[in-house]
Design a protein around this motif. Sequence first.
Motif, PDB file in Angstrom:
ATOM      1  N   THR A  48       0.830  -1.198   0.000  1.00 31.79           N
ATOM      2  CA  THR A  48       0.000   0.000   0.000  1.00 31.79           C
ATOM      3  C   THR A  48       0.868   1.254   0.000  1.00 31.79           C
ATOM      4  O   THR A  48       1.931   1.288   0.629  1.00 31.79           O
ATOM      5  N   SER A  49       0.401   2.272  -0.695  1.00 32.71           N
ATOM      6  CA  SER A  49       1.168   3.513  -0.775  1.00 32.71           C
ATOM      7  C   SER A  49       0.814   4.438   0.381  1.00 32.71           C
ATOM      8  O   SER A  49      -0.180   4.244   1.087  1.00 32.71           O
ATOM      9  N   SER A  50       1.625   5.456   0.534  1.00 36.40           N
ATOM     10  CA  SER A  50       1.438   6.407   1.632  1.00 36.40           C
ATOM     11  C   SER A  50       0.124   7.174   1.488  1.00 36.40           C
ATOM     12  O   SER A  50      -0.578   7.394   2.480  1.00 36.40           O
ATOM     13  N   THR A  51      -0.229   7.575   0.283  1.00 36.22           N
ATOM     14  CA  THR A  51      -1.457   8.344   0.079  1.00 36.22           C
ATOM     15  C   THR A  51      -2.702   7.499   0.357  1.00 36.22           C
ATOM     16  O   THR A  51      -3.687   8.001   0.907  1.00 36.22           O
ATOM     17  N   GLU A  52      -2.644   6.204  -0.018  1.00 31.78           N
ATOM     18  CA  GLU A  52      -3.778   5.315   0.256  1.00 31.78           C
ATOM     19  C   GLU A  52      -4.012   5.196   1.758  1.00 31.78           C
ATOM     20  O   GLU A  52      -5.153   5.262   2.226  1.00 31.78           O
ATOM     21  N   VAL A  53      -2.921   5.020   2.510  1.00 32.54           N
ATOM     22  CA  VAL A  53      -3.028   4.866   3.960  1.00 32.54           C
ATOM     23  C   VAL A  53      -3.553   6.158   4.588  1.00 32.54           C
ATOM     24  O   VAL A  53      -4.435   6.137   5.452  1.00 32.54           O
ATOM     25  N   THR A  54      -3.045   7.299   4.134  1.00 36.74           N
ATOM     26  CA  THR A  54      -3.484   8.590   4.667  1.00 36.74           C
ATOM     27  C   THR A  54      -4.968   8.817   4.401  1.00 36.74           C
ATOM     28  O   THR A  54      -5.713   9.247   5.286  1.00 36.74           O
ATOM     29  N   ASP A  55      -5.418   8.514   3.186  1.00 29.48           N
ATOM     30  CA  ASP A  55      -6.846   8.655   2.856  1.00 29.48           C
ATOM     31  C   ASP A  55      -7.709   7.729   3.710  1.00 29.48           C
ATOM     32  O   ASP A  55      -8.775   8.116   4.179  1.00 29.48           O
ATOM     33  N   HIS A  56      -7.213   6.500   3.920  1.00 28.41           N
ATOM     34  CA  HIS A  56      -7.950   5.529   4.720  1.00 28.41           C
ATOM     35  C   HIS A  56      -8.052   5.994   6.179  1.00 28.41           C
ATOM     36  O   HIS A  56      -9.104   5.851   6.805  1.00 28.41           O
ATOM     37  N   CYS A  69      -8.012   9.122   7.271  1.00 31.74           N
ATOM     38  CA  CYS A  69      -8.968  10.239   7.324  1.00 31.74           C
ATOM     39  C   CYS A  69     -10.403   9.742   7.224  1.00 31.74           C
ATOM     40  O   CYS A  69     -11.296  10.246   7.918  1.00 31.74           O
ATOM     41  N   LYS A  70     -10.633   8.737   6.388  1.00 26.14           N
ATOM     42  CA  LYS A  70     -11.972   8.180   6.229  1.00 26.14           C
ATOM     43  C   LYS A  70     -12.447   7.538   7.534  1.00 26.14           C
ATOM     44  O   LYS A  70     -13.587   7.719   7.961  1.00 26.14           O
ATOM     45  N   LEU A  71     -11.548   6.800   8.198  1.00 26.04           N
ATOM     46  CA  LEU A  71     -11.905   6.148   9.459  1.00 26.04           C
ATOM     47  C   LEU A  71     -12.125   7.173  10.573  1.00 26.04           C
ATOM     48  O   LEU A  71     -12.990   6.987  11.433  1.00 26.04           O
ATOM     49  N   ALA A  72     -11.341   8.259  10.555  1.00 24.46           N
ATOM     50  CA  ALA A  72     -11.508   9.300  11.573  1.00 24.46           C
ATOM     51  C   ALA A  72     -12.854  10.001  11.408  1.00 24.46           C
ATOM     52  O   ALA A  72     -13.484  10.373  12.396  1.00 24.46           O
ATOM     53  N   LYS A  73     -13.305  10.177  10.167  1.00 23.57           N
ATOM     54  CA  LYS A  73     -14.609  10.805   9.931  1.00 23.57           C
ATOM     55  C   LYS A  73     -15.750   9.925  10.419  1.00 23.57           C
ATOM     56  O   LYS A  73     -16.817  10.428  10.755  1.00 23.57           O
ATOM     57  N   LEU A 107      -1.864  10.200  14.666  1.00 24.17           N
ATOM     58  CA  LEU A 107      -2.373  11.449  15.234  1.00 24.17           C
ATOM     59  C   LEU A 107      -1.848  12.661  14.471  1.00 24.17           C
ATOM     60  O   LEU A 107      -2.570  13.642  14.278  1.00 24.17           O
ATOM     61  N   ARG A 108      -0.610  12.610  14.013  1.00 26.97           N
ATOM     62  CA  ARG A 108      -0.058  13.735  13.238  1.00 26.97           C
ATOM     63  C   ARG A 108      -0.741  13.856  11.888  1.00 26.97           C
ATOM     64  O   ARG A 108      -0.949  14.969  11.392  1.00 26.97           O
ATOM     65  N   ILE A 109      -1.094  12.724  11.292  1.00 29.52           N
ATOM     66  CA  ILE A 109      -1.841  12.757  10.025  1.00 29.52           C
ATOM     67  C   ILE A 109      -3.209  13.386  10.258  1.00 29.52           C
ATOM     68  O   ILE A 109      -3.662  14.233   9.476  1.00 29.52           O
ATOM     69  N   LEU A 110      -3.857  13.004  11.371  1.00 29.36           N
ATOM     70  CA  LEU A 110      -5.177  13.554  11.685  1.00 29.36           C
ATOM     71  C   LEU A 110      -5.093  15.047  11.988  1.00 29.36           C
ATOM     72  O   LEU A 110      -5.974  15.809  11.605  1.00 29.36           O
ATOM     73  N   LYS A 111      -4.045  15.484  12.686  1.00 27.94           N
ATOM     74  CA  LYS A 111      -3.883  16.917  12.960  1.00 27.94           C
ATOM     75  C   LYS A 111      -3.681  17.698  11.677  1.00 27.94           C
ATOM     76  O   LYS A 111      -4.211  18.799  11.513  1.00 27.94           O
ATOM     77  N   GLY A 112      -2.931  17.127  10.747  1.00 29.38           N
ATOM     78  CA  GLY A 112      -2.711  17.784   9.467  1.00 29.38           C
ATOM     79  C   GLY A 112      -3.984  17.935   8.668  1.00 29.38           C
ATOM     80  O   GLY A 112      -4.171  18.919   7.946  1.00 29.38           O
ATOM     81  N   ALA A 113      -4.889  16.963   8.802  1.00 31.24           N
ATOM     82  CA  ALA A 113      -6.166  17.010   8.085  1.00 31.24           C
ATOM     83  C   ALA A 113      -7.239  17.743   8.882  1.00 31.24           C
ATOM     84  O   ALA A 113      -8.353  17.914   8.401  1.00 31.24           O
ATOM     85  N   GLY A 114      -6.918  18.157  10.110  1.00 32.96           N
ATOM     86  CA  GLY A 114      -7.891  18.848  10.949  1.00 32.96           C
ATOM     87  C   GLY A 114      -8.932  17.924  11.554  1.00 32.96           C
ATOM     88  O   GLY A 114     -10.038  18.347  11.879  1.00 32.96           O
ATOM     89  N   LEU A 115      -8.583  16.650  11.721  1.00 33.81           N
ATOM     90  CA  LEU A 115      -9.532  15.664  12.242  1.00 33.81           C
ATOM     91  C   LEU A 115      -9.122  15.117  13.607  1.00 33.81           C
ATOM     92  O   LEU A 115      -9.709  14.143  14.082  1.00 33.81           O
TER      93      LEU A 115
END
Length: 151
Positions: free
Chosen positions: A28-36, A38-42, A72-80
């Motif tokens: 899996t790529s980095s963007t796929e994991v990041t999108d996933h 964010c989707k789970l956090a929503k 958590l840093r990914i979520l902070k970057g996305a504002g989630l």
Amino acid sequence: MGRMHSKGKGMSSSALPYKRTPPSWCKTSSTEVTDHICKLAKKGMTPSQIGVLLRDSHGIPQVTSVTGSKVLRILKGAGLAPEIPEDLYFLIKKAVSMRKHLERNRKDKDGKFRLILVESRIHRLARYYKVRGRCQPVVHQHGSTLCRQSN
């Protein structure tokens, strides 16, 4: 290092792999994991629940090795990111349920003692987060200091 409110001195924990690169079998790529993430956090999942789900269901061993940053840093970057830090939130939830129990069972002396221990942990964590600038103190009706993420 010993435990805060018990006798134990256990140091056992899982060891992370020495290599910081993702394993060769993880495709899996980095963007796929990041999108996933964010989707789970929503959907309302906490950062630790997201990590466990990615590990167990999607075969991503360490988010840090794949993306280069923590959940958590990914979520902070996305504002989630959650308003209250996760560890503090669950301690507050535990204290609220213990208070509700004590309202029904007034003679539970041990429960009252354990509530004092939990509230002291809440105060200690709130003080830590306030010093680190991660949240601001808010005093509620029970007199316990809670924490709110500073915006």
